[in-house]
Structures are given as structure tokens and as C-alpha cells.
Motif scaffolding. Structure first.
Motif: not given
Length: 75
Positions: A32-39, A48-56, A59-63, A68-71
Motif C-alpha cells: 500500500l502507498k505510504i501516506q503522511a500520518c494523521e496525528k 520504529r522505522l519501516c518501509e512497508y505496512h507489513q513490517e508493522c 493495528n499499526n500502519i507505516c506512515c 521518517g517512515n514509522i509504525c
């Protein structure tokens, strides 16, 4: 052209069409495309760095955030 030569050429064209779109389409569906975190996250979440949603975890997403990109939790 001999009729015997047309069948291998047709088979080659069909195989090339399958190879051309196979792995690329499968990769796009699972990632899935990584988007900016809402909060805005707290600074301790920056570890908690990540590159893909599957790494989180569940109930967590990579944003994308300021560090950087975090879960981050969806809740």
C-alpha cells in the motif's frame, strides 16, 4: 511463412505478454502507498522505522513523519 512456424511465434507472444505484467501487478497489490500520518507522533516513536505496512505489528500502519517512515497505531 509455413504454418508450422506460426504456432511457435504465437506461443512466444503469449508467454511474453504474461511475463511482462505478472510480478509488477502482484507487487502493487500487496504494497500500500505510504501516506503522511494523521496525528503527530511523540519522539520515542521515531525508533520504529519501516518501509512497508507489513513490517508493522497488528493495528499499526507505516506512515511518513518528520523523522521518517514509522509504525503508528490506527487507534
Amino acid at each position: 511463412m509455413a504454418p508450422r512456424a506460426l504456432l511457435p511465434i504465437l506461443l512466444l507472444c503469449v508467454l511474453l505478454l504474461q511475463v511482462q505484467g505478472g510480478p509488477h501487478n502482484r507487487h502493487q497489490r500487496t504494497q500500500l502507498k505510504i501516506q503522511a500520518c494523521e496525528k503527530r507522533p511523540s519522539i520515542h516513536l521515531c525508533s520504529r522505522l519501516c518501509e512497508y505496512h507489513q513490517e508493522c505489528q497488528a493495528n499499526n500502519i507505516c506512515c511518513s513523519t518528520f523523522c521518517g517512515n514509522i509504525c503508528m497505531s490506527l487507534l
